[in-house]
Design a protein around this motif. Structure first.
Motif, PDB file in Angstrom:
ATOM      1  N   ALA A 105       0.836  -1.207   0.000  1.00 41.61           N
ATOM      2  CA  ALA A 105       0.000   0.000   0.000  1.00 41.61           C
ATOM      3  C   ALA A 105       0.866   1.252   0.000  1.00 41.61           C
ATOM      4  CB  ALA A 105      -0.932  -0.016   1.214  1.00 41.61           C
ATOM      5  N   TYR A 106       1.894   1.271   0.845  1.00 41.49           N
ATOM      6  CA  TYR A 106       2.779   2.434   0.872  1.00 41.49           C
ATOM      7  C   TYR A 106       3.469   2.612  -0.483  1.00 41.49           C
ATOM      8  CZ  TYR A 106       6.154   5.847   2.540  1.00 41.49           C
ATOM      9  OH  TYR A 106       6.895   7.001   2.718  1.00 41.49           O
ATOM     10  N   GLY A 107       3.861   1.496  -1.086  1.00 42.63           N
ATOM     11  CA  GLY A 107       4.488   1.581  -2.403  1.00 42.63           C
ATOM     12  C   GLY A 107       3.561   2.148  -3.450  1.00 42.63           C
ATOM     13  N   LEU A 108       2.269   1.816  -3.358  1.00 44.77           N
ATOM     14  CA  LEU A 108       1.308   2.356  -4.321  1.00 44.77           C
ATOM     15  C   LEU A 108       1.221   3.870  -4.233  1.00 44.77           C
ATOM     16  CD1 LEU A 108      -1.637  -0.210  -4.179  1.00 44.77           C
ATOM     17  CD2 LEU A 108       0.004   0.132  -6.036  1.00 44.77           C
ATOM     18  N   GLN A 109       1.378   4.407  -3.020  1.00 45.53           N
ATOM     19  CA  GLN A 109       1.370   5.867  -2.892  1.00 45.53           C
ATOM     20  C   GLN A 109       2.489   6.490  -3.716  1.00 45.53           C
ATOM     21  OE1 GLN A 109      -0.370   7.471   1.184  1.00 45.53           O
ATOM     22  NE2 GLN A 109       1.395   6.154   1.555  1.00 45.53           N
ATOM     23  N   ALA A 110       3.635   5.806  -3.761  1.00 47.52           N
ATOM     24  CA  ALA A 110       4.752   6.316  -4.562  1.00 47.52           C
ATOM     25  C   ALA A 110       4.439   6.258  -6.057  1.00 47.52           C
ATOM     26  CB  ALA A 110       6.023   5.514  -4.255  1.00 47.52           C
ATOM     27  N   LEU A 111       3.495   5.398  -6.431  1.00 44.10           N
ATOM     28  CA  LEU A 111       3.066   5.326  -7.830  1.00 44.10           C
ATOM     29  C   LEU A 111       1.948   6.309  -8.136  1.00 44.10           C
ATOM     30  CD1 LEU A 111       3.054   1.468  -8.547  1.00 44.10           C
ATOM     31  CD2 LEU A 111       4.767   3.158  -9.227  1.00 44.10           C
ATOM     32  N   GLY A 112       1.592   7.116  -7.144  1.00 37.08           N
ATOM     33  CA  GLY A 112       0.586   8.140  -7.369  1.00 37.08           C
ATOM     34  C   GLY A 112      -0.822   7.737  -7.001  1.00 37.08           C
ATOM     35  N   VAL A 113      -0.981   6.625  -6.262  1.00 34.62           N
ATOM     36  CA  VAL A 113      -2.308   6.162  -5.860  1.00 34.62           C
ATOM     37  C   VAL A 113      -2.703   6.854  -4.550  1.00 34.62           C
ATOM     38  CG1 VAL A 113      -3.703   4.167  -5.213  1.00 34.62           C
ATOM     39  CG2 VAL A 113      -1.933   3.930  -6.979  1.00 34.62           C
ATOM     40  N   TYR A 114      -3.828   7.534  -4.561  1.00 31.49           N
ATOM     41  CA  TYR A 114      -4.324   8.224  -3.370  1.00 31.49           C
ATOM     42  C   TYR A 114      -4.997   7.220  -2.443  1.00 31.49           C
ATOM     43  CZ  TYR A 114      -7.233  11.301  -0.493  1.00 31.49           C
ATOM     44  OH  TYR A 114      -7.844  11.930   0.569  1.00 31.49           O
ATOM     45  N   LEU A 115      -4.542   7.146  -1.190  1.00 32.39           N
ATOM     46  CA  LEU A 115      -5.074   6.193  -0.215  1.00 32.39           C
ATOM     47  C   LEU A 115      -5.884   6.860   0.889  1.00 32.39           C
ATOM     48  CD1 LEU A 115      -2.060   3.729   0.288  1.00 32.39           C
ATOM     49  CD2 LEU A 115      -4.024   3.486  -1.248  1.00 32.39           C
ATOM     50  N   GLY A 116      -6.136   8.141   0.780  1.00 30.06           N
ATOM     51  CA  GLY A 116      -6.888   8.839   1.810  1.00 30.06           C
ATOM     52  C   GLY A 116      -5.977   9.463   2.849  1.00 30.06           C
ATOM     53  N   GLU A 117      -6.602   9.971   3.908  1.00 26.34           N
ATOM     54  CA  GLU A 117      -5.846  10.665   4.965  1.00 26.34           C
ATOM     55  C   GLU A 117      -6.171  10.137   6.361  1.00 26.34           C
ATOM     56  OE1 GLU A 117      -3.673  12.820   3.996  1.00 26.34           O
ATOM     57  OE2 GLU A 117      -4.316  13.072   1.906  1.00 26.34           O
ATOM     58  N   ASN A 118      -7.180   9.298   6.462  1.00 25.61           N
ATOM     59  CA  ASN A 118      -7.689   8.884   7.766  1.00 25.61           C
ATOM     60  C   ASN A 118      -7.198   7.477   8.112  1.00 25.61           C
ATOM     61  OD1 ASN A 118      -9.178   8.971  10.145  1.00 25.61           O
ATOM     62  ND2 ASN A 118     -11.049   8.214   9.168  1.00 25.61           N
ATOM     63  N   PHE A 119      -5.882   7.367   8.371  1.00 27.96           N
ATOM     64  CA  PHE A 119      -5.276   6.056   8.558  1.00 27.96           C
ATOM     65  C   PHE A 119      -5.333   5.586  10.009  1.00 27.96           C
ATOM     66  CE2 PHE A 119      -2.618   7.681   4.901  1.00 27.96           C
ATOM     67  CZ  PHE A 119      -3.236   6.880   3.944  1.00 27.96           C
ATOM     68  N   LEU A 120      -5.326   4.258  10.174  1.00 26.03           N
ATOM     69  CA  LEU A 120      -5.156   3.673  11.495  1.00 26.03           C
ATOM     70  C   LEU A 120      -3.795   4.054  12.054  1.00 26.03           C
ATOM     71  CD1 LEU A 120      -6.450   0.003  10.998  1.00 26.03           C
ATOM     72  CD2 LEU A 120      -7.667   1.906  12.070  1.00 26.03           C
ATOM     73  N   ASP A 121      -3.708   4.124  13.385  1.00 21.91           N
ATOM     74  CA  ASP A 121      -2.433   4.427  14.033  1.00 21.91           C
ATOM     75  C   ASP A 121      -1.467   3.250  13.913  1.00 21.91           C
ATOM     76  OD1 ASP A 121      -3.451   6.890  14.866  1.00 21.91           O
ATOM     77  OD2 ASP A 121      -4.201   6.053  16.761  1.00 21.91           O
ATOM     78  N   THR A 122      -0.172   3.562  13.995  1.00 19.37           N
ATOM     79  CA  THR A 122       0.830   2.508  13.999  1.00 19.37           C
ATOM     80  C   THR A 122       0.762   1.732  15.314  1.00 19.37           C
ATOM     81  OG1 THR A 122       2.517   3.971  14.925  1.00 19.37           O
ATOM     82  CG2 THR A 122       2.373   3.838  12.531  1.00 19.37           C
ATOM     83  N   LYS A 123       1.249   0.496  15.270  1.00 18.96           N
ATOM     84  CA  LYS A 123       1.345  -0.345  16.457  1.00 18.96           C
ATOM     85  C   LYS A 123       2.703  -1.041  16.438  1.00 18.96           C
ATOM     86  CE  LYS A 123      -3.611  -1.240  17.033  1.00 18.96           C
ATOM     87  NZ  LYS A 123      -4.680  -2.278  17.116  1.00 18.96           N
ATOM     88  N   PRO A 124       3.133  -1.605  17.587  1.00 21.00           N
ATOM     89  CA  PRO A 124       4.456  -2.247  17.638  1.00 21.00           C
ATOM     90  C   PRO A 124       4.649  -3.352  16.602  1.00 21.00           C
ATOM     91  CG  PRO A 124       3.632  -1.905  19.857  1.00 21.00           C
ATOM     92  CD  PRO A 124       2.509  -1.533  18.931  1.00 21.00           C
ATOM     93  N   ASP A 125       3.568  -4.068  16.252  1.00 20.19           N
ATOM     94  CA  ASP A 125       3.721  -5.155  15.281  1.00 20.19           C
ATOM     95  C   ASP A 125       3.756  -4.638  13.847  1.00 20.19           C
ATOM     96  OD1 ASP A 125       0.960  -4.480  15.513  1.00 20.19           O
ATOM     97  OD2 ASP A 125       0.451  -6.331  14.461  1.00 20.19           O
ATOM     98  N   ASN A 126       3.517  -3.334  13.659  1.00 21.73           N
ATOM     99  CA  ASN A 126       3.578  -2.735  12.326  1.00 21.73           C
ATOM    100  C   ASN A 126       4.025  -1.285  12.469  1.00 21.73           C
ATOM    101  OD1 ASN A 126       3.370  -2.524   9.568  1.00 21.73           O
ATOM    102  ND2 ASN A 126       1.307  -3.366   9.460  1.00 21.73           N
TER     103      ASN A 126
END
Length: 287
Positions: free
Chosen positions: A21-42
């Motif tokens: 998903a993060y890589g797709l952002q580099a390809l210009g794919v808009y993923l929104g702005e309202n993301f889940l928070d990070t956690k220790p496992d990610n």
């Protein structure tokens, strides 16, 4: 209506869907702005829209399921009135937050189990839906789930099958690319370019600095805690032959040895679908 193309990331939990998903952002794919928070496992983020995740959980809830339940959803269940109402919510949310963008997408591992829910939504909105099917060796997935929450390998392998096998045929006639997480870790730029080519994402939409950051900084080797090859299936006990066979077919797609339109693949996949259904029924795991 303006042209709107979606790139949806599908895949089992712990399969690198966040990295794709993060890589797709580099390809210009808009993923929104309202993301889940990070956690220790990610620690680098999930890149999942909160409302889409919440909606997917509500859809599973209609069937009495959570993400970790090894169970199949019967065809008739998709016609329940509660599911129809939630489809309306999904369409309204995508229209409000995403479809005005010419190139957008979202990621949530639950989505691959809910393709019969989402595909009618895309059709209703006139969206050109395309897909990245993120795969990772089921042995690595099982190792990660064992470390994260003590899930036994036997259950992990069955869950892997329940996620990836039943509904992949929903996108048989749509553009999709199967991409392997281990390949992405080894050659991030090459894999992103491959995804772009296969899904006809225009290169002018890509962001070279973001691609460089993704390849050199974001995908740190420490993110991958286990690594198995396809040959390791012969040395690990208690792995269902169904899991091994399904992964090896997907591996052929990920290595471009066969195409997504291969009759051999879809014939084998239909057999896998029937075998997984029989396995779940014999185990008495459906609610």
């Amino acid at each position: 209506m303006p042209y709107s193309k979606a790139v949806v990331v599908l895949g089992m939990h712990r399969s690198g869907t966040s990295a794709f998903a993060y890589g797709l952002q580099a390809l210009g794919v808009y993923l929104g702005e309202n993301f889940l928070d990070t956690k220790p496992d990610n620690p680098t983020g999930y890149w999942e829209d909160r409302n889409i995740v919440e909606l997917n959980e509500r859809v599973l809830g209609v069937f009495g399921l959570k993400w970790e339940d090894v169970a199949l959803i019967e065809d008739a269940q998709w016609r329940e009135p509660k599911v129809q109402a939630l489809r309306g919510e999904g369409a309204s949310y995508l229209e409000a937050q995403f479809t005005a963008h010419p190139l957008w997408g979202f990621k949530d591992p639950r989505t691959v189990r809910l393709l019969p829910f989402w595909r009618p939504v895309f059709q209703h909105l006139g969206v050109d839906d395309t897909y990245v099917v993120a795969v990772r060796n089921p042995l690595s997935v099982a190792s990660s789930l064992l470390q994260r929450q003590g899930m036994t390998p036997v259950i992990s392998h069955m869950l892997w099958l329940v996620y990836l096998v039943p509904y992949l045929s929903e996108i048989a006639n749509r553009p999709f690319v199967v991409a392997d997480y281990d390949f992405l870790m080894n050659d991030p730029k090459g894999q992103l370019e491959r995804i772009g080519r296969r899904l006809d994402i225009p290169l002018h939409a890509a962001n070279p600095p973001k691609i460089a950051h993704f390849a050199s900084d974001f995908l740190h080797p420490d993110l991958r805690h286990s690594l198995f090859s396809k040959d390791d299936f012969d040395t690990i006990p208690n792995v269902s032959p169904l899991t091994r066979e399904a992964f090896l077919w997907l591996h052929q797609l990920a290595t471009d040895r066969i195409g997504s339109d291969s009759p051999r693949f879809w014939s084998a996949w239909e057999k896998s679908q029937k075998a997984v259904k029989a396995m779940i029924a014999s185990a008495g795991l459906n609610p």
